[in-house]
Motif scaffolding. Structure first.
Motif: not given
Lengths: 594, 199
Positions: A335-340, A550, B78, B80-81, B83-84, B102, B104, B107-108, B112-115
């Motif tokens: 999957a496209e990695l979601f960065p933290r 936001p 979690e 998204a993790e 899925l990652g 979760l 972060p 993401a806002n 890249l937004s949260y899936p």
């Protein structure tokens, strides 16, 4: 008895079993836990955090000369700092055993480069031991001590992040009895005047020949024979990956990585149709083996010299080399990695400082520590980072070539300043540099997990002690303007920084807020946004606080208003101070709200 | 457990108890007489970053990291993790995932937004998914930090040690004042797993 230990815990245990008397280090990922474990579990060993790796190394040399087995640990780049004593201690040799750990960081999980420190063993012409799991990490400390004493040499134990931080099962042993050795005032051995050093260099050359003979018979180098035509030469963590992929292929497992047992390797090479070297990072074994005439031996062209190896990378390399027919299979589509990305914590005192530096559009030379994260957007207020202590020298050079029209600010932490920033600041004074240095004193070594420093008032072993007075120290260097500020007081920080950046000559600003996490977690009353007062200006978003997000509510129909996550907000007030419409206020206790 | 190596990949975010879960798993394996290796990289992860742990259990384990694409079980704390980490799962492997999301703050603002629905994305690839509302269960037990123990319990029948081995591991490794709560969480997860196995 068996225990599940990380490589670092195993080295600490190994030091205990080997009768080590003294251990010294400067913290650095991935090596830090070795000394923490020694201090916590083995009180018979004197353990200290030194101000930097060079001092730690010199303390260890003193321990060895004084007659007690000594262990010094550091991350890979720490060896650069300690290289000066290392290169000459290689000449003098030891009294009691001396071992230093270089914990390398392939893949740069927490480092600025991924240099391969096995080259240091060759450079200094000293023995190199390379464990491949926790059991070997423990046992090799003792073997290294014995080699050190037998051959009169410092020994390098080279770990990597994967060895240091992986856990595997370890069989424990009882500690050995080691008798204390008297310090013999043998000046020809210990005073490296040129006349003495020339004689010692001869000893180094002779010693290396003896070590090469030793390596031929050392059980640390072993052949696992399955009668295959292919042979693999490997060591360290790469050995585990090779065994994972090709468990029944002939392996020459190297544990004694310098000098290499070239005769034994030659026999192995001659006994196989094809021999490959699998090693992480640089072609250390491969170059030595090929230089010894075994030019059919190959490796790097298949496995690469960047980053960590893995079972998959080894399998891919074997496929590329034509040894494995099939390329490793690919399972599910990634999957496209979601960065933290790592960010400064909510309430971090560095945030106030960077908010001001960004506002003033300063060019900021940075350093190694949590505050390197000041480079991350939306703060984006730190522009260089090379190595420990570099910020001040970098700032001086920049100012010298550009003049003072665009002020340069150097930012470094308390622990980093003590490690190697003091000499840089001395240079700024001595050579009349118009820079401002911020010592971000958060009273702890935060990045590596909260270690004491010479300025915190406590030792590694938990004793109270003197603490460095930064103001007095900086004044003594000749800095005429030294200011202390609370970096979370926005107006004060802004005013002081404006003045100091405009001031000719070097000036120093010391921030005084402790880390929000360590030694105590700071949690004041959280703040909240009064949504009807928020005009959606986004100023609070731009300080990059993880507690501010936001709102779904929009100002003027298009600008998101702000909200604060009360569970993460520490009540540092920085956002409230910069909020023009004063929409951010201290959260009222629940009962008052209704 | 047979002679094969069991690969368990644990994914989560700093502060969710990934490391405790991997310690419990390793302890259970050692007590049951197996060789264990586990690997996680810590460094900058205490600041809200991704934390993952590889645990490998068998008669003799070499690599401390799981060969890519060969995890028998992924425990994800979690969405998204989870899925990652999907590409680490073996084609026959099982994903046990918490409903926890979760998001972060980055993401806002970032590109890249949260899936939208990570679990649906996972299910596009495999049916072998157990989604657990572990966050709700944990909160009902009074502590959000029990998500790790609940998920471990749900996965435990697929890993295959005796129930009491898990409970002993909890008693040994969890801070004394949280042992009872963790045992309760384990018990609830274990019962849920029972119904999943039948289903």
């Amino acid at each position: 008895m068996k225990e599940l230990l990380s490589g670092n815990e195993a080295v600490a245990r190994g030091a205990f079993e080997a009768g080590v008397k003294l251990a010294a280090a400067y913290p650095g990922t991935p090596s830090t836990e070795i000394l923490e474990n020694i201090a916590a579990r083995f009180p018979s060993i004197y353990a200290e955090w030194s101000p930097n790796e060079k001092v730690a190394f010199e303390v260890g040399i003193g321990g060895s000369m004084g007659g007690g087995r000594s262990l010094v640990t550091m991350k890979h780049v720490g060896v650069n700092v300690a290289a000066d004593p290392l290169m000459t201690f290689a000449y003098t040799g030891v009294n009691a055993g001396f071992v230093f750990v270089s914990a390398d960081d392939p893949e740069m999980h927490s480092s600025q480069n991924e240099q391969d420190n096995r080259f240091f063993a060759k450079f200094a012409q000293i023995p190199l031991l390379e464990p491949s799991d926790s059991q070997e990490s423990k046992d090799m400390v003792r073997t290294a001590m014995e080699i050190s004493e037998e051959f009169d040499t410092p020994v390098m134990l080279r770990m990597t992040t994967r060895i240091s931080h992986s856990k595997s099962v370890v069989e424990l042993n009882d500690p050995v009895e080691v008798s204390h050795k008297q310090f013999d005032r043998d000046v020809a051995k210990y005073v490296m005047l040129p006349a003495h050093a020339r004689l010692r260099h001869t000893k180094v050359v002779e010693r290396l020949a003896k070590l090469a003979e030793y390596a031929e018979n050392s059980p640390l180098n072993r052949i696992e024979d399955y009668g295959t035509k292919i042979g693999i030469i490997t060591g360290g963590i790469s050995y585990q990956y090779v065994k994972e992929i090709m468990p029944d292929t002939d392996v020459f497992k190297i544990g004694f990585g310098f000098p290499l047992p070239l005769k034994k390797i030659k026999k192995f090479v001659e006994a196989h149709e094809r021999v490959l070297v699998v090693e992480e990072l640089e072609p250390h074994y491969e170059e030595i083996i090929r230089a010894a005439g075994m030019t059919s031996v190959r490796g790097k062209e298949f496995f690469g010299r960047e980053g960590e190896l893995s079972p998959r990378r080894v399998a891919e390399g074997m496929h590329k080399a034509g040894i494995l027919e099939k390329a490793p299979e690919i399972g599910f589509k990634p999957a496209e990695l979601f960065p933290r990305p790592p960010v400064l914590c909510p309430g971090c005192p560095h945030r106030g400082m960077f908010t001001v530096l960004k506002k003033l559009k300063a060019t900021v030379t940075g350093d190694i520590g949590c505050y390197t994260l000041g480079t991350v957007e939306p703060l984006g207020a730190l522009h260089t980072c090379i190595c420990m202590g570099a910020s001040i020298g970098n700032a001086i050079g920049m100012e010298k070539v550009n003049g003072s029209k665009e002020p340069v600010v150097a930012v470094l932490g308390d622990s980093t300043f003590l490690h190697s920033g003091i000499t840089g600041l001395m240079d700024a004074v001595y050579n009349k540099s118009n820079i401002t240095t911020i010592i971000a004193d958060n009273r702890i070594t935060a990045m590596t997990g909260g270690q004491q420093t010479p300025a915190t008032g406590y030792t590694l072993m938990g004793e109270e002690t003197q603490s460095v007075d930064f103001v007095k120290l900086v004044e003594a260097l000749g800095v005429e303007s030294v200011r202390t500020i609370d970096p979370l007081n926005y107006e004060e920080t802004l005013a002081v920084m404006k003045e100091e950046m405009a001031r000719p000559g070097p000036s120093v600003v010391i921030t005084t807020r402790p880390c929000v996490l360590m030694p105590r977690r700071v949690m004041d009353v959280p703040y909240e946004v009064i949504l009807e007062d928020c005009n959606g200006c986004s100023a609070c978003f731009r300080i990059g606080c993880p507690a501010i997000f936001p709102s779904k509510e929009l100002a003027k129909g298009k600008f998101p208003k702000a909200e604060i996550d009360a569970t993460h907000c520490t009540g540092c007030t920085l956002c409230a101070q910069i909020c023009r419409p004063e929409a951010i206020v201290m959260k009222q206790p629940a009962e008052k709200v209704k | 457990m047979d002679n094969q190596i069991k690969n368990i990949f644990i994914a989560g975010v700093g502060g969710q108890g990934v490391l405790l879960a991997s310690e419990l798993l390793s302890e259970a394996a050692i007590v049951s007489g197996y060789d264990v290796k586990k690997s996680e990289v810590h460094g900058m992860s205490q600041r809200g970053g991704v934390v993952s742990s590889h645990v490998r259990i068998g008669k003799k384990v070499f690599s401390p990291i799981i060969p890519y694409g060969q995890a028998d079980i992924i425990l994800s704390f979690e969405q998204a993790e989870g899925l990652g980490a999907i590409d680490w799962l073996s084609p026959t492997g099982k994903m046990v995932i918490s409903s926890t999301r979760l998001v972060p703050p980055s993401a806002n603002f970032g590109k890249l937004s949260y899936p939208e629905d990570p679990v649906a994305e996972i299910r596009k690839r495999t049916d072998n998914v157990i989604l657990v509302d572990a966050e709700k269960m944990a909160l009902e037990l009074g502590n959000i930090r029990l998500v790790n123990t609940i998920l471990l319990a749900v996965a435990s029948p697929f890993i295959g040690f005796e129930r009491n081995v898990w409970e002993e591991a909890i008693k040994k490794l969890v801070k004394p004042k949280y042992v009872d709560l963790n045992l309760k969480a384990f018990s609830q997860g274990y019962e849920l797993a029972g119904s999943e196995v039948k289903a």
